[in-house]
Design a protein around this motif. Structure first.
Motif, PDB file in Angstrom:
ATOM      1  N   LYS A 114       0.712  -1.294   0.117  1.00  0.00           N
ATOM      2  CA  LYS A 114       0.017   0.152   0.014  1.00  0.00           C
ATOM      3  C   LYS A 114       0.903   1.351   0.203  1.00  0.00           C
ATOM      4  O   LYS A 114       0.537   2.129  -0.567  1.00  0.00           O
ATOM      5  CB  LYS A 114      -1.008  -0.132   1.177  1.00  0.00           C
ATOM      6  N   GLN A 115       1.821   1.379   0.722  1.00  0.00           N
ATOM      7  CA  GLN A 115       2.860   2.366   0.811  1.00  0.00           C
ATOM      8  C   GLN A 115       3.387   2.764  -0.673  1.00  0.00           C
ATOM      9  O   GLN A 115       3.383   4.116  -0.974  1.00  0.00           O
ATOM     10  CB  GLN A 115       4.046   1.932   1.744  1.00  0.00           C
ATOM     11  N   GLY A 116       3.714   1.610  -1.341  1.00  0.00           N
ATOM     12  CA  GLY A 116       4.045   2.087  -2.748  1.00  0.00           C
ATOM     13  C   GLY A 116       2.945   2.756  -3.586  1.00  0.00           C
ATOM     14  O   GLY A 116       3.196   3.417  -4.344  1.00  0.00           O
ATOM     15  N   MET A 117       1.701   2.389  -3.528  1.00  0.00           N
ATOM     16  CA  MET A 117       0.758   2.875  -4.212  1.00  0.00           C
ATOM     17  C   MET A 117       0.790   4.485  -3.807  1.00  0.00           C
ATOM     18  O   MET A 117       0.354   5.335  -4.427  1.00  0.00           O
ATOM     19  CB  MET A 117      -0.522   2.294  -4.017  1.00  0.00           C
ATOM     20  N   ASP A 118       0.745   4.403  -2.394  1.00  0.00           N
ATOM     21  CA  ASP A 118       0.520   5.944  -1.714  1.00  0.00           C
ATOM     22  C   ASP A 118       1.743   6.723  -2.330  1.00  0.00           C
ATOM     23  O   ASP A 118       1.616   7.816  -2.731  1.00  0.00           O
ATOM     24  CB  ASP A 118       0.529   5.934  -0.280  1.00  0.00           C
ATOM     25  N   ASP A 119       3.035   6.271  -2.683  1.00  0.00           N
ATOM     26  CA  ASP A 119       3.936   7.057  -3.078  1.00  0.00           C
ATOM     27  C   ASP A 119       3.905   7.253  -4.470  1.00  0.00           C
ATOM     28  O   ASP A 119       4.335   8.280  -4.841  1.00  0.00           O
ATOM     29  CB  ASP A 119       5.229   6.254  -3.028  1.00  0.00           C
ATOM     30  N   ALA A 120       3.464   6.226  -5.273  1.00  0.00           N
ATOM     31  CA  ALA A 120       3.243   6.655  -6.801  1.00  0.00           C
ATOM     32  C   ALA A 120       2.244   7.503  -6.777  1.00  0.00           C
ATOM     33  O   ALA A 120       2.418   8.697  -7.749  1.00  0.00           O
ATOM     34  CB  ALA A 120       2.822   5.360  -7.646  1.00  0.00           C
ATOM     35  N   ILE A 155      10.230   9.180  -0.644  1.00  0.00           N
ATOM     36  CA  ILE A 155       9.247   9.812  -1.196  1.00  0.00           C
ATOM     37  C   ILE A 155       9.146  11.301  -0.809  1.00  0.00           C
ATOM     38  O   ILE A 155       9.023  12.371  -1.657  1.00  0.00           O
ATOM     39  CB  ILE A 155       7.785   9.150  -0.869  1.00  0.00           C
ATOM     40  N   ALA A 156       9.890  11.677   0.533  1.00  0.00           N
ATOM     41  CA  ALA A 156       9.886  12.993   0.587  1.00  0.00           C
ATOM     42  C   ALA A 156      10.866  13.911  -0.359  1.00  0.00           C
ATOM     43  O   ALA A 156      10.601  14.830  -0.795  1.00  0.00           O
ATOM     44  CB  ALA A 156      10.384  13.116   2.180  1.00  0.00           C
TER      45      ALA A 156
END
Lengths: 462, 462
Positions: A114-120, A155-156
């Motif tokens: 899920k983190q990967g989706m949020d980052d994209a 991501i930041a």
């Protein structure tokens, strides 16, 4: 074939000289600023992913006021990376329109949950914010990532890098320098940035195409048009930008055709990535104000065919650059299969030869071992069975000198080994297999398998 | 997964220590003479093909007066070598009976046209002449060849070698020494002869199995039962001899089952040869005079199943020896795929992982790069699509210590890299992929991809 007997059992008695991959930087050269398509602003910068400090983030904006037509082909791998899933959604939500691309290298954002989706999505939204006129509700940015699998994006740093392009000191531009920086931000194990531009003419009007891509390893793409389900990661990344106006369905149809004959016909190591993505944008900037209609397959099939063929030829040039810069590659090899009963049969054989470890190590060793070519050709099931006595195998030199037949009608030729070595010692060569079963043919592009390939991939993560 | 970032772009900054393949000779050891099946006489000798003077010709005779049952699986390559075509014809002509095998190494007699067929028949007829009682009209010898493609056999030397076994000083025998010489005559780039023996029991009666094989390169077999057309060349060769009595159709059926789960489930380099052949003879010597009937699937399914399973287990042991001695191999890796919807789906994924150049170079580099395992698993089309969130990937050590999960329900684990290195530094290890889609599973055996592989195959012919 000479009567020289094999010495294969003398396992440890002979050596080949390890050859490093030749320098490839000469495949990159400046392109005049005016050769690039109108209506794009782009940049490449270091946002903090790569430890080397090299460019690791590219931002590409269409500055044309109307959304560009957009089309894409994505990996068919079952483990699709987050950026692939997100780009598919953006394209579906927008009916094949988009105005921006954002790409990072150094981390594939694949198998990151899920983190990967949020980052994209965070990359997409930060890039949306750069659009002028502003985006209305729906995201208009496609996203691509490349690098290792299973690691979350920093991501930041990436978002800060994107946001820097809305501030004083931003580097977005449309000169060769800007294009080159963007191309450099695509690179992972690539040894040179892959950037090309050319023109084409439809109905007397000239348009421009520019494109960049990256590859090096995990290169055996099988990409198709977007579908509405999935989860992903990709290592062949490319984008093609044009200032022609093309309707979205025709742009997708032309890209699918082009990708099958270019990016889906190359192999470095036979491994399909979870992130492979090719995107094309057509912003119509060359015709804005001229009232020219979009190129469309239904309305003007001839104009469409001209565009499709220009796109295919250009995609082939970009795809070949990836093979030339394949990990550890010392050879650039064209594999042609002619006289097949079907196009699919021809493709299967070309693919099998292009991925054979034995063929590829023989190419590295500059050994005219046509038996391995034949064994690979015989290994795939076909719709019409091979007739061994109709098959020819030839080496084709690229200097225009005569071809060297190795097998004619299924019988081995007495091969001039000196001539074979001469052809095989060149960086570029072609293998042609003629099946004598029909009229269909296919081409693949591949490279050799070297010590360097093993070295690069034995310690990729360390 | 640790947050350590990839350094893939530092292309030339890191190295792995080249490791040579470990010595393999300890996988060969004496076997007591009485452990071999009754009723076979065999030898291996140097007839003049190999320049090194090592054994290059094996002759194997069943000395039981009645013809043994015979079955075989041959390469599905379209370019079948002459010995494959000839062996298929002999088997078809004899209704699944044969009394002899003749094998040469150093030259594959593949893509050798009409001369190749004549030469293969000459080997068969010279061996027929050694049979006692004499052969009546029909040939009863199967023939196999291995080595380079496209070179004619030095047939006079080979025939003289075979004929030497009808004369004073002949070396045919049934001791360990004779079996070992035969096994050595199979070898090409193999580093040790592959010879095994074991017993099995059917209905309270003990029988013996012995077998030998060879491999090393061009190893990704796909063999099926004989068909009545074709033209060929093969590099995985094996024979299994038993003193059980088995009906010809049941012997073929058991062998086909066994080969799918053993020889057809190994890969060294992903290249299918033109000569792959596995032959089994069952001469019934253990039951001659006892009046015991042949083992037959229809008449006694339970006895048949016992025999089939014994054959499969033994074939697996022989097949694994080939992987262990794969060209340049430093690792022996079992790839298990569990929880698939179908056996074929499980096999496809296991095969794709086993042939991935990126997985194999990571194994050589002892790098826990599970992302490559996942990308390979996702690259194949399946009858039931993968659900990425159900997938687990684990390393299984072979010392009985706990498994190391790398991916659980599609999410990367925080991997203990020290523990991963520990498992990866062993010569033997296993990769397990759990799909969570069903009950089917499959196993493949593969090896790593090393500098040595490139060296061996870069100059195979020189």
């Amino acid at each position: 074939m000479a009567a020289r007997l094999p010495s294969a059992w003398k396992r440890f008695s002979s050596t080949i000289t390890p050859r490093a991959a030749p320098p490839k930087a000469h495949h990159h050269a400046p392109i005049p600023d005016h050769a690039f398509p109108a209506g794009y602003a782009l940049t490449g910068l270091h946002c903090g992913i790569k430890k080397t400090g090299g460019p690791d983030l590219a931002v590409i904006l269409s500055t044309s006021p109307r959304p560009a037509s957009a089309a894409a082909c994505f990996t068919r791998n079952a483990f699709k990376a987050a950026p692939v899933v997100v780009s598919e959604q953006v394209l579906n939500n927008n009916g094949g329109r988009a105005r921006a691309l954002v790409i990072n290298s150094g981390c594939a954002n694949a198998v990151t949950g899920k983190q990967g989706m949020d980052d994209a999505w965070a990359m997409v939204r930060a890039t949306d914010a750069l659009l002028n006129p502003p985006s209305k509700g729906k995201s208009e940015t496609l996203v691509m990532s490349t690098g290792v699998i299973g690691v979350n994006l920093p991501i930041a740093k990436i978002v800060a890098g994107i946001q820097s392009q809305s501030k004083q000191g931003k580097t977005l531009g449309s000169t060769f320098d800007a294009w080159e920086r963007a191309a450099k931000a695509f690179m992972t194990t690539d040894t040179f940035p892959k950037l090309r531009a050319r023109t084409f003419t439809v109905n007397g009007k000239e348009y421009r195409l520019a494109g960049m891509d990256k590859g090096a390893g995990m290169i055996h793409p099988d990409m198709g048009p977007p579908r509405s389900s999935g989860q992903l990661h990709a290592t062949l990344l490319g984008c093609i930008l044009t200032d022609a106006a093309v309707s979205p369905p025709s742009l997708q149809s032309a890209l699918t055709y082009a990708v099958d004959r270019s990016f889906n016909s190359i192999s470095v190591d036979g491994d399909m990535s979870t992130n492979d993505t090719i995107v094309v944008l057509a912003n119509g900037a060359a015709t804005d104000g001229s009232g020219a209609q979009e190129i469309d397959e239904q309305r003007d099939p001839e104009a469409y065919a001209t565009f499709r063929d220009a796109l295919t030829s250009f995609a082939t040039e970009l795809a070949q650059l990836v093979v030339r810069d394949g990990e550890g590659a010392t050879k650039f090899v064209t594999v042609s299969v002619d006289g097949a009963a079907t196009y699919e049969d021809a493709r299967r054989i070309a693919s099998q030869i292009s991925t054979s470890a034995l063929v590829k190590t023989a190419l590295y060793g500059q050994d005219a071992n046509w038996g391995r070519i034949l064994a690979a050709a015989g290994a795939v099931p076909l719709s019409v069975p091979l007739h061994p006595t109709r098959v020819n195998v030839l080496f084709i030199p690229t200097d225009g000198s005569p071809a060297l037949p190795l097998l004619v009608n299924g019988e081995p030729e007495t091969v001039d080994e000196i001539r074979a070595k001469e052809i095989l010692s060149a960086e570029d060569l072609a293998i042609r297999v003629e099946l004598g079963l029909g009229e269909e043919s296919a081409k693949y592009w591949t490279c050799d398998f070297s010590y360097e390939y093993v070295r690069i991939n034995g310690d990729y993560r360390s």
